[in-house]
Scaffold this motif. Structure first.
Motif, PDB file in Angstrom:
ATOM      1  N   SER A 143       0.831  -1.199   0.000  1.00  0.00           N
ATOM      2  CA  SER A 143       0.000   0.000   0.000  1.00  0.00           C
ATOM      3  C   SER A 143       0.872   1.257   0.000  1.00  0.00           C
ATOM      4  CB  SER A 143      -0.932  -0.005   1.215  1.00  0.00           C
ATOM      5  OG  SER A 143      -1.716   1.163   1.236  1.00  0.00           O
ATOM      6  N   ASP A 144       1.894   1.267   0.844  1.00  0.00           N
ATOM      7  CA  ASP A 144       2.819   2.411   0.892  1.00  0.00           C
ATOM      8  C   ASP A 144       3.584   2.553  -0.426  1.00  0.00           C
ATOM      9  OD1 ASP A 144       1.994   2.877   3.506  1.00  0.00           O
ATOM     10  OD2 ASP A 144       3.795   2.009   4.416  1.00  0.00           O
ATOM     11  N   PHE A 145       3.993   1.425  -0.996  1.00  0.00           N
ATOM     12  CA  PHE A 145       4.690   1.413  -2.288  1.00  0.00           C
ATOM     13  C   PHE A 145       3.831   2.065  -3.366  1.00  0.00           C
ATOM     14  CE2 PHE A 145       5.182  -0.719  -6.392  1.00  0.00           C
ATOM     15  CZ  PHE A 145       6.543  -0.646  -6.626  1.00  0.00           C
ATOM     16  N   LEU A 146       2.567   1.667  -3.434  1.00  0.00           N
ATOM     17  CA  LEU A 146       1.670   2.241  -4.448  1.00  0.00           C
ATOM     18  C   LEU A 146       1.457   3.735  -4.219  1.00  0.00           C
ATOM     19  CD1 LEU A 146      -0.863  -0.704  -4.724  1.00  0.00           C
ATOM     20  CD2 LEU A 146       0.812   0.015  -6.450  1.00  0.00           C
ATOM     21  N   ASP A 147       1.347   4.149  -2.957  1.00  0.00           N
ATOM     22  CA  ASP A 147       1.216   5.580  -2.653  1.00  0.00           C
ATOM     23  C   ASP A 147       2.472   6.352  -3.039  1.00  0.00           C
ATOM     24  OD1 ASP A 147      -1.337   5.162  -1.630  1.00  0.00           O
ATOM     25  OD2 ASP A 147      -0.656   5.122   0.466  1.00  0.00           O
ATOM     26  N   LYS A 148       3.627   5.741  -2.831  1.00  0.00           N
ATOM     27  CA  LYS A 148       4.896   6.421  -3.106  1.00  0.00           C
ATOM     28  C   LYS A 148       5.170   6.544  -4.604  1.00  0.00           C
ATOM     29  CE  LYS A 148       9.845   6.236  -2.203  1.00  0.00           C
ATOM     30  NZ  LYS A 148      10.909   5.655  -1.426  1.00  0.00           N
ATOM     31  N   PHE A 149       4.879   5.489  -5.374  1.00  0.00           N
ATOM     32  CA  PHE A 149       5.302   5.454  -6.767  1.00  0.00           C
ATOM     33  C   PHE A 149       4.211   5.777  -7.785  1.00  0.00           C
ATOM     34  CE2 PHE A 149       8.540   2.939  -4.623  1.00  0.00           C
ATOM     35  CZ  PHE A 149       9.684   3.535  -5.117  1.00  0.00           C
ATOM     36  N   TYR A 150       2.956   5.668  -7.405  1.00  0.00           N
ATOM     37  CA  TYR A 150       1.855   5.884  -8.349  1.00  0.00           C
ATOM     38  C   TYR A 150       0.977   7.042  -7.873  1.00  0.00           C
ATOM     39  CZ  TYR A 150       3.107   1.409 -10.425  1.00  0.00           C
ATOM     40  OH  TYR A 150       3.783   0.393 -11.047  1.00  0.00           O
ATOM     41  N   ASN A 151       0.341   7.722  -8.811  1.00  0.00           N
ATOM     42  CA  ASN A 151      -0.488   8.876  -8.490  1.00  0.00           C
ATOM     43  C   ASN A 151      -1.976   8.489  -8.422  1.00  0.00           C
ATOM     44  OD1 ASN A 151      -0.969  11.574  -7.885  1.00  0.00           O
ATOM     45  ND2 ASN A 151      -1.222  12.133 -10.035  1.00  0.00           N
ATOM     46  N   PHE A 152      -2.291   7.471  -7.611  1.00  0.00           N
ATOM     47  CA  PHE A 152      -3.681   7.041  -7.481  1.00  0.00           C
ATOM     48  C   PHE A 152      -4.557   8.071  -6.768  1.00  0.00           C
ATOM     49  CE2 PHE A 152      -1.875   2.723  -8.198  1.00  0.00           C
ATOM     50  CZ  PHE A 152      -2.629   2.414  -9.322  1.00  0.00           C
ATOM     51  N   ASN A 153      -3.961   9.087  -6.136  1.00  0.00           N
ATOM     52  CA  ASN A 153      -4.772  10.167  -5.557  1.00  0.00           C
ATOM     53  C   ASN A 153      -5.499  10.945  -6.641  1.00  0.00           C
ATOM     54  OD1 ASN A 153      -4.126   9.593  -2.907  1.00  0.00           O
ATOM     55  ND2 ASN A 153      -2.381  11.001  -2.882  1.00  0.00           N
ATOM     56  N   GLU A 154      -4.954  10.947  -7.831  1.00  0.00           N
ATOM     57  CA  GLU A 154      -5.610  11.570  -8.977  1.00  0.00           C
ATOM     58  C   GLU A 154      -6.033  10.466  -9.935  1.00  0.00           C
ATOM     59  OE1 GLU A 154      -3.363  14.824 -10.648  1.00  0.00           O
ATOM     60  OE2 GLU A 154      -2.814  15.534  -8.654  1.00  0.00           O
ATOM     61  N   LYS A 155      -5.192  10.155 -10.915  1.00  0.00           N
ATOM     62  CA  LYS A 155      -5.544   9.126 -11.898  1.00  0.00           C
ATOM     63  C   LYS A 155      -4.277   8.457 -12.408  1.00  0.00           C
ATOM     64  CE  LYS A 155      -8.711   7.151 -14.446  1.00  0.00           C
ATOM     65  NZ  LYS A 155      -9.703   6.293 -13.866  1.00  0.00           N
ATOM     66  N   VAL A 156      -4.340   7.144 -12.564  1.00  0.00           N
ATOM     67  CA  VAL A 156      -3.248   6.370 -13.128  1.00  0.00           C
ATOM     68  C   VAL A 156      -3.825   5.467 -14.217  1.00  0.00           C
ATOM     69  CG1 VAL A 156      -1.505   4.589 -12.697  1.00  0.00           C
ATOM     70  CG2 VAL A 156      -1.926   6.347 -10.968  1.00  0.00           C
ATOM     71  N   LEU A 157      -3.143   5.412 -15.333  1.00  0.00           N
ATOM     72  CA  LEU A 157      -3.454   4.443 -16.379  1.00  0.00           C
ATOM     73  C   LEU A 157      -2.451   3.310 -16.222  1.00  0.00           C
ATOM     74  CD1 LEU A 157      -3.919   6.899 -19.377  1.00  0.00           C
ATOM     75  CD2 LEU A 157      -5.683   5.932 -17.872  1.00  0.00           C
ATOM     76  N   PHE A 158      -2.935   2.128 -15.825  1.00  0.00           N
ATOM     77  CA  PHE A 158      -2.056   1.017 -15.467  1.00  0.00           C
ATOM     78  C   PHE A 158      -2.483  -0.230 -16.221  1.00  0.00           C
ATOM     79  CE2 PHE A 158      -0.792  -1.880 -11.626  1.00  0.00           C
ATOM     80  CZ  PHE A 158       0.349  -2.307 -12.279  1.00  0.00           C
ATOM     81  N   LYS A 159      -1.612  -0.696 -17.116  1.00  0.00           N
ATOM     82  CA  LYS A 159      -1.817  -1.948 -17.846  1.00  0.00           C
ATOM     83  C   LYS A 159      -0.632  -2.840 -17.505  1.00  0.00           C
ATOM     84  CE  LYS A 159      -1.896  -5.227 -20.883  1.00  0.00           C
ATOM     85  NZ  LYS A 159      -0.981  -6.313 -20.519  1.00  0.00           N
ATOM     86  N   PRO A 160      -0.792  -3.708 -16.492  1.00  0.00           N
ATOM     87  CA  PRO A 160       0.327  -4.566 -16.097  1.00  0.00           C
ATOM     88  C   PRO A 160       0.602  -5.679 -17.102  1.00  0.00           C
ATOM     89  CG  PRO A 160      -1.588  -4.961 -14.702  1.00  0.00           C
ATOM     90  CD  PRO A 160      -1.953  -3.858 -15.642  1.00  0.00           C
ATOM     91  N   THR A 161       1.716  -6.342 -16.919  1.00  0.00           N
ATOM     92  CA  THR A 161       2.227  -7.325 -17.870  1.00  0.00           C
ATOM     93  C   THR A 161       1.340  -8.552 -18.023  1.00  0.00           C
ATOM     94  OG1 THR A 161       4.448  -6.640 -17.216  1.00  0.00           O
ATOM     95  CG2 THR A 161       4.276  -8.676 -18.486  1.00  0.00           C
TER      96      THR A 161
END
Length: 153
Positions: free
Chosen positions: A36-54
């Motif tokens: 959870s902390d990793f996602l908060d630190k590296f991704y901007n989910f507070n606004e919007k993220v376009l994420f298509k994982p492998t």
């Protein structure tokens, strides 16, 4: 403005975080907190993220924090039943090979390959990331990765 060295640094820290998830996977409470902390630190989910994982096929796009967490560590609360926890493969090395990094003020676009290695396999993955500088932080706003096309019949 973002500088290229910041992108190299954030990629290294991102890779270290994925590796750590595999290391701590047997302590589920710590794993969930760390992820959870990793996602908060590296991704901007507070606004919007376009994420298509492998490694997705049924629910290919993970544009919210819960579905991204499900992709990385699965578990009893996984949002997508296809998820096995990509980060739990006990990767011991992840290396980024940027083909190029383009910088436009507070945005950086990076494209290339990254390699995930563990004791039993190496996976080469193509990626495109867009990073945005928000204050002093750099966050991922687009993460697209896929296995290279194979033309084997």
């Amino acid at each position: 403005m973002i500088i290229k060295e910041e992108i190299t640094e954030i990629q290294k820290k991102w890779a270290d975080g994925i590796i750590k998830m595999g290391v701590i996977q047997n302590d589920r409470e710590s794993l969930e907190s760390f992820t959870s902390d990793f996602l908060d630190k590296f991704y901007n989910f507070n606004e919007k993220v376009l994420f298509k994982p492998t490694k997705t096929s049924e629910k290919q796009f993970r544009n919210d924090k819960d579905s991204a967490m499900s992709y990385f560590i699965a578990g009893k609360n996984k949002k997508c039943h296809e998820d096995n926890g990509f980060a739990l493969s006990k990767w011991n090395e992840i290396s980024f090979e940027n083909v190029d990094v383009l910088i436009y003020d507070e945005y950086a676009f990076a494209m290339g390959n990254y390699n995930f290695k563990n004791k039993s396999s190496t996976i080469k993955v193509e990626y495109s990331f867009i990073y945005k500088k928000i204050g002093q932080d750099i966050k991922i706003v687009l993460h697209h990765s896929s296995i290279p096309f194979s033309n084997k019949n």
